[in-house]
Design a protein around this motif. Structure first.
Motif, mmCIF file in Angstrom:
data_model
loop_
_atom_site.group_PDB
_atom_site.id
_atom_site.type_symbol
_atom_site.label_atom_id
_atom_site.label_comp_id
_atom_site.label_asym_id
_atom_site.label_seq_id
_atom_site.Cartn_x
_atom_site.Cartn_y
_atom_site.Cartn_z
ATOM 1 N N GLY A 90 -3.455 -4.678 -6.443
ATOM 2 C CA GLY A 90 -3.275 -3.349 -5.877
ATOM 3 C C GLY A 90 -4.591 -2.706 -5.477
ATOM 4 N N GLU A 132 -5.738 -1.224 -1.669
ATOM 5 C CA GLU A 132 -6.131 0.172 -1.460
ATOM 6 C C GLU A 132 -7.599 0.295 -1.071
ATOM 7 N N GLU A 141 -2.242 9.220 -0.789
ATOM 8 C CA GLU A 141 -1.302 8.169 -1.183
ATOM 9 C C GLU A 141 -1.889 7.310 -2.306
ATOM 10 N N ILE A 142 -3.172 6.951 -2.164
ATOM 11 C CA ILE A 142 -3.840 6.150 -3.192
ATOM 12 C C ILE A 142 -3.922 6.929 -4.506
ATOM 13 N N TYR A 159 -1.929 9.296 -5.518
ATOM 14 C CA TYR A 159 -0.590 9.383 -6.109
ATOM 15 C C TYR A 159 -0.222 8.094 -6.833
ATOM 16 N N LYS A 160 -0.496 6.954 -6.190
ATOM 17 C CA LYS A 160 -0.190 5.670 -6.820
ATOM 18 C C LYS A 160 -0.974 5.493 -8.113
ATOM 19 N N SER A 161 -2.239 5.900 -8.082
ATOM 20 C CA SER A 161 -3.076 5.778 -9.274
ATOM 21 C C SER A 161 -2.530 6.640 -10.408
ATOM 22 N N LYS A 171 0.528 7.709 -10.765
ATOM 23 C CA LYS A 171 1.818 7.164 -11.174
ATOM 24 C C LYS A 171 1.632 5.979 -12.112
ATOM 25 N N ASN A 172 0.676 5.094 -11.775
ATOM 26 C CA ASN A 172 0.420 3.922 -12.625
ATOM 27 C C ASN A 172 -0.084 4.343 -14.004
ATOM 28 N N GLU A 222 2.801 5.818 -16.004
ATOM 29 C CA GLU A 222 3.693 4.767 -16.490
ATOM 30 C C GLU A 222 3.056 3.989 -17.631
#
Length: 329
Positions: A246, A250, A309-310, A312-314, A316-317, A320
């Motif tokens: 990932g 990115e 976007e990056i 947000y993904k970070s 979120k990860n 989690e």
């Protein structure tokens, strides 16, 4: 071999190698095995076992063996373990020069040269080691066998830790298979692992290519560089392990957009326009782009949307990972 059978076979081979590392009692044999695993590009599968061995090696004395001393130094320092270059003083004379009697130890000289390339500013011993080993290795090249000559020549071209790990592993797999003492287990594992990682790279590159095409920057900004593949290739050099899949994607996106911004600043934008763009980025506010020319708005929105976007993904990860609500990050 299908993916399921391939994965099962890799797991079997890894278990055999893991047991070999755990049961090894000879430090020299363990170092040689770790070095081979690194060359073959599969050491990332044994981080825990290798770390345990490095802990043991940090307190081990290699004696008067130049190859063992240099290999120990390189393995430890390459993994950021504290190790002093003073371990090479025993190979130097009273004048601070390496003993000329070492010039016949080609294997030791090659290990010394590779170790010396990890020297830090002010480590004069390693500077001397590099000059000494490079001089004697260069002189010995004409009399070397083809395989050793290739190893030495490549080493002198560029120190090992500065090379691209995945490319080096591909070259070494072929070289290793032609040796007289190769391990069939390690060779099969290296080939299967290399093909598996290559498949992952193709998936990553396909995703990056789709994103770049949908972004449409090059179509809208004719002066911009179109180099997503080059950007992705760079990330493999910096983040070669599969677990960074990932991050590679990115990071490649980020670099691709930054190249376009670089083109704007270096070749296309006026001073006044560049000042406006810089202010808009500093504010990181969509309202600030109204003052920008159209081509800069396109680039700014690409940067803004991709960065968010990056991020947000970070988030979120991380959420989690720790089983927390996303709004707490």
């Amino acid at each position: 071999m299908d993916n399921n059978n391939c994965s099962k076979r890799i797991e079997e081979l890894q278990e055999n190698t893991r047991k070999e590392l755990q049961r090894a009692s000879d430090p020299m044999a363990a170092m040689e095995l770790i070095d081979t695993l690194q060359w073959l590009g599969i050491a990332y599968n044994y981080e825990e076992e290798i770390d345990l061995w490095l802990n043991k090696l940090s307190n081990w004395d290699a004696g008067e063996d130049l190859h063992a001393t240099a290999l120990r130094f390189r393995l430890l320092r390459n993994e950021r373990w504290p190790v002093s270059c003073d371990v090479f003083k025993k190979f130097m004379d009273k004048n601070g020069k390496f003993k000329e009697s070492l010039n016949q130890d080609t294997k030791g000289l090659l290990s010394l040269y590779e170790a010396s390339s990890l020297g830090a500013f002010g480590e004069d011993i390693l500077s001397e080691a590099m000059k000494f080993s490079e001089t004697h290795l260069t002189q010995c090249i004409p009399g070397m066998g083809p395989q050793l000559r290739g190893q030495v020549t490549r080493a002198l071209e560029l120190p090992r830790h500065l090379k691209m790990a995945r490319l080096e592993s591909r070259l070494y797999i072929d070289e290793y298979s032609m040796g007289s003492n190769f391990s069939p287990t390690l060779l099969e594992q290296a080939k299967l692992d290399y093909n598996k990682v290559q498949s992952l790279h193709r998936i990553e590159l396909a995703e990056l290519s789709r994103w770049w095409k949908q972004l449409g920057l090059v179509e809208k900004l004719s002066f911009a560089r179109d180099r997503p593949m080059e950007c992705y290739f760079w990330t493999i050099g910096g983040l070669p392990e599969p677990k960074y899949s990932g991050a590679r994607i990115e990071l490649a996106k980020t670099i691709a957009i930054l190249l376009v911004i670089d083109d704007i600043f270096d070749t296309y934008g006026s001073i006044s326009e560049l000042s406006l763009f810089n202010n808009a980025v500093q504010k990181w506010d969509l309202d600030s782009i109204e003052q920008l020319p159209e081509y800069m708005k396109i680039c700014y929105m690409a940067l803004y949307n991709t960065t968010n976007e990056i991020a947000y993904k970070s988030s979120k990860n991380r959420a989690e990972m720790f089983s927390l609500p996303l709004d707490e990050w």
